[in-house]
Write an enzyme that holds these catalytic residues in place. Sequence first.
Site, PDB file in Angstrom:
ATOM      1  N   GLU A 267       0.829  -1.216   0.000  1.00 56.48           N
ATOM      2  CA  GLU A 267       0.000   0.000   0.000  1.00 56.48           C
ATOM      3  C   GLU A 267       0.861   1.263   0.000  1.00 56.48           C
ATOM      4  O   GLU A 267       1.719   1.442   0.863  1.00 56.48           O
ATOM      5  CB  GLU A 267      -0.896  -0.026   1.248  1.00 56.48           C
ATOM      6  CG  GLU A 267      -2.042   0.962   1.215  1.00 56.48           C
ATOM      7  CD  GLU A 267      -3.059   0.618   2.302  1.00 56.48           C
ATOM      8  OE1 GLU A 267      -4.001  -0.142   2.041  1.00 56.48           O
ATOM      9  OE2 GLU A 267      -2.867   1.109   3.442  1.00 56.48           O
TER      10      GLU A 267
ATOM     11  N   HIS B 160      -1.769  -6.122  16.182  1.00 54.21           N
ATOM     12  CA  HIS B 160      -1.078  -6.105  14.885  1.00 54.21           C
ATOM     13  C   HIS B 160      -1.928  -5.502  13.781  1.00 54.21           C
ATOM     14  O   HIS B 160      -1.490  -5.428  12.635  1.00 54.21           O
ATOM     15  CB  HIS B 160      -0.674  -7.521  14.490  1.00 54.21           C
ATOM     16  CG  HIS B 160      -1.776  -8.337  13.871  1.00 54.21           C
ATOM     17  ND1 HIS B 160      -3.021  -8.472  14.446  1.00 54.21           N
ATOM     18  CD2 HIS B 160      -1.813  -9.059  12.713  1.00 54.21           C
ATOM     19  CE1 HIS B 160      -3.767  -9.244  13.661  1.00 54.21           C
ATOM     20  NE2 HIS B 160      -3.067  -9.623  12.622  1.00 54.21           N
TER      21      HIS B 160
ATOM     22  N   ALA C  87      -6.359  -4.017  12.864  1.00 51.11           N
ATOM     23  CA  ALA C  87      -7.690  -3.744  13.405  1.00 51.11           C
ATOM     24  C   ALA C  87      -8.359  -5.042  13.832  1.00 51.11           C
ATOM     25  O   ALA C  87      -9.143  -5.073  14.785  1.00 51.11           O
ATOM     26  CB  ALA C  87      -8.529  -3.043  12.353  1.00 51.11           C
TER      27      ALA C  87
HETATM   28  N1  LIG Z   1      -3.802  -0.606   5.397  1.00 45.02           N
HETATM   29  C1  LIG Z   1      -4.411  -1.784   5.154  1.00 45.02           C
HETATM   30  N2  LIG Z   1      -4.644  -2.628   6.190  1.00 45.02           N
HETATM   31  C2  LIG Z   1      -5.240  -3.793   5.930  1.00 45.02           C
HETATM   32  C3  LIG Z   1      -5.638  -4.188   4.640  1.00 45.02           C
HETATM   33  N3  LIG Z   1      -6.205  -5.435   4.710  1.00 45.02           N
HETATM   34  C4  LIG Z   1      -6.134  -5.795   6.018  1.00 45.02           C
HETATM   35  N4  LIG Z   1      -5.546  -4.831   6.753  1.00 45.02           N
HETATM   36  C5  LIG Z   1      -5.177  -4.841   8.175  1.00 45.02           C
HETATM   37  O1  LIG Z   1      -4.077  -5.730   8.319  1.00 45.02           O
HETATM   38  C6  LIG Z   1      -4.300  -6.630   9.393  1.00 45.02           C
HETATM   39  C7  LIG Z   1      -3.625  -7.931   9.024  1.00 45.02           C
HETATM   40  O2  LIG Z   1      -4.171  -9.026   9.673  1.00 45.02           O
HETATM   41  P1  LIG Z   1      -3.582 -10.522   9.610  1.00 45.02           P
HETATM   42  O3  LIG Z   1      -4.208 -11.218  10.784  1.00 45.02           O
HETATM   43  O4  LIG Z   1      -3.962 -11.118   8.316  1.00 45.02           O
HETATM   44  O5  LIG Z   1      -2.113 -10.443   9.727  1.00 45.02           O
HETATM   45  C8  LIG Z   1      -5.822  -6.718   9.507  1.00 45.02           C
HETATM   46  O6  LIG Z   1      -6.217  -6.984  10.833  1.00 45.02           O
HETATM   47  C9  LIG Z   1      -6.266  -5.331   9.100  1.00 45.02           C
HETATM   48  O7  LIG Z   1      -6.324  -4.468  10.201  1.00 45.02           O
HETATM   49  C10 LIG Z   1      -5.378  -3.281   3.560  1.00 45.02           C
HETATM   50  O8  LIG Z   1      -5.679  -3.564   2.376  1.00 45.02           O
HETATM   51  N5  LIG Z   1      -4.760  -2.110   3.855  1.00 45.02           N
HETATM   52 MN   LIG Z   2      -0.447 -11.152   8.686  1.00 47.88          MN
END
Ligand SMILES: Nc1nc2c(ncn2[C@@H]2O[C@H](COP(=O)(O)O)[C@@H](O)[C@H]2O)c(=O)[nH]1
Ligand SMILES: [Mn+2]
Length: 379
Positions: free
Chosen positions: A140, A287, A289
């Site tokens: 991103e 880590h 949201a």
């Molecule tokens: N800025 C962005 N944040 C995102 C996106 N898709 C998910 N997320 C955030 O990343 C964590 C990763 O979680 P994981 O458990 O798979 O490691 C997720 O909780 C979201 O808060 C995105 O496209 N852009």
């Molecule tokens: Mn992850």
Amino acid sequence: MGNSHRVDGRAPVHGFYASSSWIEGAAVRQLEAVAAISGVCAVAGMPDLHPGKFGPVGCAILADHIHPAFVGSDAGCGMALFALDIASRRLRIDKAADRLRDVAKPYDGDIAGELAMHGLAPSDFDAALGTIGGGNHFCELQAVEEVFDPNCGIDRDRAYLLVHSGSRGLGHQLLERQVADGLRPLATDSAAGQAYLQAHDHALRWASRNRQVIAQRAAAALRCEADPVCECSHNCVVHRADGVLHRKGAAPSDQGLVVVPGSRGALSYLVAPLATAPKEALWSIAHGAGRKFDRSSMMGRVGATRSDRERLARNPFGGSVICEDRALLVEEAPEAYKPIAGVIGDLEAFGLARVVASFRPLVTVKKIANERPRREDRR
Ligand SMILES: Nc1nc2c(ncn2[C@@H]2O[C@H](COP(=O)(O)O)[C@@H](O)[C@H]2O)c(=O)[nH]1
Ligand SMILES: [Mn+2]
């Protein structure tokens, strides 16, 4: 200290979220089930806690053995933030998006040379190096929204790049082998424990290199350089003097600055973990949201009409999303995630971290080809 409870002599469970925060009962029950496992010493639930396939996501677990299931099928998955030497105000979103599409294509660089240069032994999964993968992995392009701490090193004029990716097939194979063996806890000094740790460390280093190659590819596409700001893995084990610390969807609080992303439609926060954090947080913080809705339940919530699908290809900040997989566009919609402000508020309220800067998404790159999702990329 967090909300703590102990059931029937089980390991203590500390939750670092307010009673008003969105935490699914199923995730809390998973945390409690983990605390009941023999040899588990302490469990910390973060404000991004949600249910996962092998156990809760958004938690840290201290145990007397290695539990491969606690790490899950993507050992080494993590976030890396890079500063780009271009001014964000000079970027034209559509032109940048067009250029960044290259990052979603297979990598045609010298993979063997790249791995050898960094002392990484070859594996069956090396062809995936430099690629983002499926699920919620992303690359991103971001602009600085606000700098709260002028000494944090973030330049409000520059563009930044956030990369979320893991060890691709390596982590999946690592867990599959343990499943085939009956998914037993492993003593750290046993042959099986040592073999796991060796493969785990390789997966972590491979995943870290993968994030760096993705960033180099993105920077090359944008005709600029990428300098690392911070990086960490949120799925891992750490062998400590006081036991084996497992992080499943939890960032370390003992390795400097950490990015806590929201979603492709929300702000991401750079936080400084606090040295004064309660020890019950097990040297960890949130880590991300965390999911509010699982993937299957997103179908029908968003993306039913063409205009809504068009909305999903943009973000509320006027930025764009590169994702040609229609199901993924829906499954990973910003609505799938909890409000990041609440997660950050909980980290601050429980004394786990302070915010130093925030970023807004300009272009989010996900999958462009309609390849079948890999199992390791799915929750
Ligand atoms: N800025 C962005 N944040 C995102 C996106 N898709 C998910 N997320 C955030 O990343 C964590 C990763 O979680 P994981 O458990 O798979 O490691 C997720 O909780 C979201 O808060 C995105 O496209 N852009
Ligand atoms: Mn992850």
